[in-house]
Design a protein around this motif. Structure first.
Motif, PDB file in Angstrom:
ATOM      1  N   SER A  47       0.827  -1.210   0.000  1.00 53.27           N
ATOM      2  CA  SER A  47       0.000   0.000   0.000  1.00 53.27           C
ATOM      3  C   SER A  47       0.858   1.255   0.000  1.00 53.27           C
ATOM      4  O   SER A  47       0.524   2.253  -0.648  1.00 53.27           O
ATOM      5  CB  SER A  47      -0.908   0.027   1.229  1.00 53.27           C
ATOM      6  OG  SER A  47      -1.856  -0.994   1.146  1.00 53.27           O
ATOM      7  N   ALA A  51       0.859   4.507  -2.328  1.00 55.46           N
ATOM      8  CA  ALA A  51       0.716   5.868  -1.799  1.00 55.46           C
ATOM      9  C   ALA A  51       1.908   6.731  -2.215  1.00 55.46           C
ATOM     10  O   ALA A  51       1.757   7.923  -2.489  1.00 55.46           O
ATOM     11  CB  ALA A  51       0.583   5.823  -0.275  1.00 55.46           C
ATOM     12  N   ALA A  93      -7.149   7.049  -7.953  1.00 58.66           N
ATOM     13  CA  ALA A  93      -6.905   6.185  -6.795  1.00 58.66           C
ATOM     14  C   ALA A  93      -8.223   5.643  -6.267  1.00 58.66           C
ATOM     15  O   ALA A  93      -9.242   6.329  -6.272  1.00 58.66           O
ATOM     16  CB  ALA A  93      -6.187   6.956  -5.696  1.00 58.66           C
ATOM     17  N   PHE A  95      -9.552   3.583  -2.822  1.00 59.42           N
ATOM     18  CA  PHE A  95      -9.118   3.165  -1.498  1.00 59.42           C
ATOM     19  C   PHE A  95      -9.907   1.968  -1.025  1.00 59.42           C
ATOM     20  O   PHE A  95     -10.883   1.551  -1.630  1.00 59.42           O
ATOM     21  CB  PHE A  95      -9.259   4.306  -0.493  1.00 59.42           C
ATOM     22  CG  PHE A  95      -8.286   5.428  -0.718  1.00 59.42           C
ATOM     23  CD1 PHE A  95      -7.232   5.289  -1.598  1.00 59.42           C
ATOM     24  CD2 PHE A  95      -8.429   6.633  -0.049  1.00 59.42           C
ATOM     25  CE1 PHE A  95      -6.332   6.310  -1.808  1.00 59.42           C
ATOM     26  CE2 PHE A  95      -7.538   7.664  -0.250  1.00 59.42           C
ATOM     27  CZ  PHE A  95      -6.486   7.516  -1.122  1.00 59.42           C
ATOM     28  N   GLN A  96      -9.453   1.485   0.124  1.00 54.27           N
ATOM     29  CA  GLN A  96      -9.973   0.228   0.631  1.00 54.27           C
ATOM     30  C   GLN A  96     -11.429   0.293   1.085  1.00 54.27           C
ATOM     31  O   GLN A  96     -12.246  -0.504   0.684  1.00 54.27           O
ATOM     32  CB  GLN A  96      -9.079  -0.205   1.794  1.00 54.27           C
ATOM     33  CG  GLN A  96      -9.511  -1.491   2.428  1.00 54.27           C
ATOM     34  CD  GLN A  96      -8.459  -1.975   3.406  1.00 54.27           C
ATOM     35  OE1 GLN A  96      -7.342  -1.496   3.440  1.00 54.27           O
ATOM     36  NE2 GLN A  96      -8.828  -2.935   4.207  1.00 54.27           N
ATOM     37  N   THR A 101     -14.333   6.618   2.374  1.00 56.84           N
ATOM     38  CA  THR A 101     -13.619   7.417   1.377  1.00 56.84           C
ATOM     39  C   THR A 101     -14.471   8.519   0.770  1.00 56.84           C
ATOM     40  O   THR A 101     -13.932   9.401   0.112  1.00 56.84           O
ATOM     41  CB  THR A 101     -13.061   6.574   0.215  1.00 56.84           C
ATOM     42  OG1 THR A 101     -13.907   5.475   0.003  1.00 56.84           O
ATOM     43  CG2 THR A 101     -11.681   6.106   0.496  1.00 56.84           C
ATOM     44  N   GLN A 160     -18.573   1.706  -3.379  1.00 56.16           N
ATOM     45  CA  GLN A 160     -17.291   1.452  -4.029  1.00 56.16           C
ATOM     46  C   GLN A 160     -17.424   1.695  -5.533  1.00 56.16           C
ATOM     47  O   GLN A 160     -16.488   2.141  -6.167  1.00 56.16           O
ATOM     48  CB  GLN A 160     -16.807   0.018  -3.724  1.00 56.16           C
ATOM     49  CG  GLN A 160     -15.340  -0.219  -4.046  1.00 56.16           C
ATOM     50  CD  GLN A 160     -14.382   0.607  -3.199  1.00 56.16           C
ATOM     51  OE1 GLN A 160     -14.540   1.819  -3.059  1.00 56.16           O
ATOM     52  NE2 GLN A 160     -13.384  -0.019  -2.616  1.00 56.16           N
ATOM     53  N   ASP A 178      -6.122   0.304  -4.105  1.00 56.74           N
ATOM     54  CA  ASP A 178      -5.523  -0.244  -2.886  1.00 56.74           C
ATOM     55  C   ASP A 178      -6.552  -1.080  -2.148  1.00 56.74           C
ATOM     56  O   ASP A 178      -7.433  -0.553  -1.483  1.00 56.74           O
ATOM     57  CB  ASP A 178      -5.029   0.923  -2.014  1.00 56.74           C
ATOM     58  CG  ASP A 178      -4.243   0.433  -0.816  1.00 56.74           C
ATOM     59  OD1 ASP A 178      -4.140  -0.798  -0.649  1.00 56.74           O
ATOM     60  OD2 ASP A 178      -3.741   1.276  -0.060  1.00 56.74           O
TER      61      ASP A 178
ATOM     62  N   ASP B 218     -10.099   9.279   5.731  1.00 63.44           N
ATOM     63  CA  ASP B 218      -9.913   8.747   4.380  1.00 63.44           C
ATOM     64  C   ASP B 218     -10.499   9.663   3.323  1.00 63.44           C
ATOM     65  O   ASP B 218      -9.957   9.769   2.235  1.00 63.44           O
ATOM     66  CB  ASP B 218     -10.589   7.375   4.270  1.00 63.44           C
ATOM     67  CG  ASP B 218      -9.757   6.282   4.908  1.00 63.44           C
ATOM     68  OD1 ASP B 218      -8.598   6.569   5.259  1.00 63.44           O
ATOM     69  OD2 ASP B 218     -10.259   5.159   5.043  1.00 63.44           O
ATOM     70  N   LYS B 221      -8.076  12.274   2.393  1.00 57.51           N
ATOM     71  CA  LYS B 221      -6.997  11.684   1.594  1.00 57.51           C
ATOM     72  C   LYS B 221      -7.507  11.428   0.174  1.00 57.51           C
ATOM     73  O   LYS B 221      -6.802  11.681  -0.805  1.00 57.51           O
ATOM     74  CB  LYS B 221      -6.567  10.372   2.262  1.00 57.51           C
ATOM     75  CG  LYS B 221      -5.136   9.992   1.987  1.00 57.51           C
ATOM     76  CD  LYS B 221      -4.738   8.824   2.886  1.00 57.51           C
ATOM     77  CE  LYS B 221      -3.656   8.015   2.225  1.00 57.51           C
ATOM     78  NZ  LYS B 221      -3.455   6.726   2.879  1.00 57.51           N
ATOM     79  N   PHE B 222      -8.726  10.935   0.091  1.00 65.51           N
ATOM     80  CA  PHE B 222      -9.297  10.636  -1.224  1.00 65.51           C
ATOM     81  C   PHE B 222      -9.516  11.927  -2.015  1.00 65.51           C
ATOM     82  O   PHE B 222      -9.295  11.965  -3.224  1.00 65.51           O
ATOM     83  CB  PHE B 222     -10.608   9.866  -1.054  1.00 65.51           C
ATOM     84  CG  PHE B 222     -11.178   9.341  -2.346  1.00 65.51           C
ATOM     85  CD1 PHE B 222     -10.409   8.565  -3.189  1.00 65.51           C
ATOM     86  CD2 PHE B 222     -12.483   9.624  -2.717  1.00 65.51           C
ATOM     87  CE1 PHE B 222     -10.929   8.069  -4.376  1.00 65.51           C
ATOM     88  CE2 PHE B 222     -13.020   9.139  -3.897  1.00 65.51           C
ATOM     89  CZ  PHE B 222     -12.238   8.360  -4.730  1.00 65.51           C
TER      90      PHE B 222
END
Lengths: 331, 328
Positions: A47, A51, A93, A95-96, A101, A160, A178, B218, B221-222
């Motif tokens: 990860s 990043a 990007a 994310f998980q 997010t 997602q 990621d 997050d 960050k996103f």
């Protein structure tokens, strides 16, 4: 020319007890439209590698060495102001955890419009129309009605999908995903991966798919990099890595995957655990757990080297001539 | 939305009833209004007549109901000391307190929020450290001391600002305002700084800690990973997510500012409700105290309602919470 080239990347975390090297001398490339899987255990540095490419390492972590080259241009040393135009526009990007997010206070349409208008010259109306199109593309039912809905009004899988739309909406050449399915329900994981793969193929987007799920890699990736303790242990076409692993760690990893087709009494297990960053052993980091360890592994660190197949492996078993003799000797 | 307001208003009823009861009990049990009103010399017949006139011979609950009826009409009787209707006295003083509180609250927000954002974003810069040190002073120094220090510096030594009073005011209907005259505005400066200082530092520290928290999430960050500008990330995505706790605290603090303007009003001899109240306490002027108590309770209830409505406006999850149950 490869789309992305990472050369000797090194990421360090200065701590009170000394500097930890989370990613050490990692090199790989991704071709346009290619899917590169990156696998490894938690803490292997996969990860952080992702990043580091988009320069979003949590401080105090920092890129301590190496180069990241995107379309022939170095991006690891450009000012953050310029980096902003790389993020989203050239590298998307994912994310998980889709539950965290998305900004809970903005509608998904607004987040899409905002992202597109940052990178593309679009009027409000065009951007909104495109946002709806993107939501349709990622399979949100009733996209036109739900464009003004807020993240909490969607399920995890749907969120997602929205995240995927956000990552792709400015048409980047590369997406760093990621662990995109780790937080999702097992029944939805396959759908989301299939969606990501289909969209990227249609748009010609390359994917760097970071995961610890070998199943996902085997189905999705063209090539795969196996990481261990901050370094790449083996890299090569997915079929060769899965079927004919050249590194003992990869072999162990593959042996530990249950298969439906044949019955085994017991899955193979790699003895011990991955070392913590604070005490990575000298020589090959894997040597204390390696069933094929020999003298050289304990003292000298192997770099990626050619093997008898298309894979590269960081293992002295594949060292030319001298290594081969020693293997024979050790065996 | 409408149902939400109605339910909140219904919830406010028991609160107001409880405060009314306390306020009423002050009338009934603190001191003896009859003795106060009659003075030194009186006959038993006079006393009995007054008791009957005031309705004090009736049962407790009847008296309470009468009290509630009167209170609902803004009728709190006569001030013992000034022998004028309490409602008039309070209405007269209200503009001064509300203007002072409003200015102090604006000051606290307009200065506190940006300082909080700045110290949250650049937590290691020397300016941030400076702000934090200042805020420590603001939090720990008592209000009256800040007031006196300000008077000493700006009124006594420099002589640029008045040390007491409201300056000239202009009457607009029953409302008197100091916003429209130079002397009124000048007189407002020191008291509003004194009153707003604590809230300002509180808001600054709150915004700062919320920002630090939110910047780690997050979705921030996103947002960066999507290439949004720093401005959009910091002020659009991050600041908005700090708002809910900030609104809560600001709302409660606004109530506190108005209710506890007492100290500042005393220091600056500000002719507001706080000063009226403190004089009432000194003279055991129960009707004023009772009315003030009720008024402040009402104020808190109203502010809380507004705060709830603001949550509603800021956070879609609260709106959606009602809808999503059926809508998903």
């Amino acid at each position: 020319m490869p789309l992305l080239e990472v050369k000797n990347l090194r990421v360090e975390f200065p701590t009170r007890r000394g500097t930890l090297t989370a990613v050490d001398d990692v090199s790989f490339h991704i071709d346009p439209g290619e899917v590169l899987g990156v696998v490894g255990e938690s803490g292997a540095g996969k990860s952080i590698t992702g990043a580091a490419i988009i320069r979003l390492i949590e401080p105090p972590g920092r890129i301590a060495g190496g180069q990241v080259i995107l379309n022939g241009r170095r991006i690891d040393n450009i000012p953050l102001d310029e980096m902003r135009h790389v993020r989203g526009k050239q590298i998307g990007a994912i994310f998980q955890d889709p539950l965290t997010t998305l900004n809970p206070l903005y509608s998904i349409g607004r987040q899409l419009v905002e992202t597109m208008q940052t990178h593309l010259a679009l009027s409000d109306r065009e951007a909104r129309a495109r946002a709806i199109r993107w939501l349709e593309e990622v399979g949100i039912p009733g996209a036109a009605q739900r464009v003004d809905a807020y993240p909490h009004q969607f399920s995890g899988g749907m969120r997602q999908r929205v995240v995927i739309a956000l990552a792709l909406c400015a048409e980047p050449n590369l997406v760093i995903a990621d662990e995109p399915t780790t937080a999702l329900d097992v029944s939805i994981q396959a759908q989301v991966i299939a969606l990501l793969k289909r969209l990227c193929r249609e748009h010609g987007t390359a994917i760097m798919l970071v995961t610890h799920d070998m199943g996902v890699i085997a189905e999705t990736a063209d090539r795969v990099a196996v990481m261990y303790a901050g370094r790449i242990a083996e890299i090569g076409p997915v079929r060769d890595v899965v079927k004919h692993a050249r590194h003992p760690y990869t072999e162990g990893l593959m042996g530990s995957i249950p298969a439906l087709t044949h019955k085994v009494a017991r899955l193979t297990q790699i003895e011990g655990a991955m070392p913590r960053l604070t005490d990575i052993p000298p020589g090959c980091a894997f040597h204390p757990r390696c069933p094929k360890v020999f003298e050289r592994c304990r003292v000298e660190r192997p770099d990626l080297m050619p093997t008898d197949g298309p894979n590269l492996a960081a293992c002295w078993l594949h060292a030319p001539a001298r290594g081969a003799r020693e293997v024979g000797h050790a065996a | 939305m409408f149902a939400f307001i109605v339910s909140r208003l219904l919830q406010a009823i028991p609160v107001m009833l409880t405060v009314s009861l306390i306020s009423f009990s002050m009338f009934a049990y603190v001191g003896d209004p009859v003795a106060i009103m009659l003075g030194q010399d009186y006959t038993e017949a006079q006393r009995a007549a007054l008791v009957r006139e005031l309705g004090l011979d009736r049962p407790f609950y009847v008296q309470f109901v009468v009290f509630l009826q009167n209170a609902a009409q803004g009728e709190f009787g006569l001030s013992y000391r000034l022998a004028r209707p309490v409602a008039d006295l309070i209405l007269e003083r209200m503009p001064a307190t509300l203007e002072l509180s409003f200015t102090a609250a604006c000051l606290a927000l307009v200065v506190g929020v940006p300082m909080g954002v700045y110290t949250g974003l650049y937590r290691d810069s020397w300016l941030s450290r400076f702000f934090l040190t200042i805020s420590l002073i603001g939090v720990s120094l008592p209000t009256f001391l800040i007031g006196i220090l300000l008077i000493l510096v700006f009124a006594v030594i420099l002589g640029v600002l008045p040390s007491f009073g409201r300056g000239e005011t202009v009457a607009i209907g029953w409302w008197t305002t100091g916003f429209l005259t130079a002397s009124g505005l000048k007189a407002l400066i020191l008291p509003s700084i004194t009153l707003g200082m604590f809230q300002m530092t509180l808001i600054m520290r709150l915004v700062r800690s919320e920002m630090l928290e939110v910047l780690r999430t997050d979705y921030i960050k996103f947002a960066r990973a999507r290439g949004l500008s720093n401005r959009a990330v910091h002020f659009g995505h991050a600041l908005k997510n700090t708002l809910v706790p900030v609104i809560t605290i600001t709302g409660l603090q606004l109530g506190a500012i108005i209710a506890f303007a007492i100290v500042t009003e005393t220091v600056f001899q500000w002719p507001g409700m706080g000063l009226l109240f403190i004089q009432a306490v000194a003279n055991a002027d129960i009707p004023i105290m009772a009315a003030y108590l009720l008024l402040i309770a009402l104020l808190f209830v109203v502010i809380n309602l507004i705060v709830d409505l603001l949550y509603y406006a800021v956070d879609p999850r609260l709106r959606g919470g009602l809808r999503a149950a059926g809508g998903r």
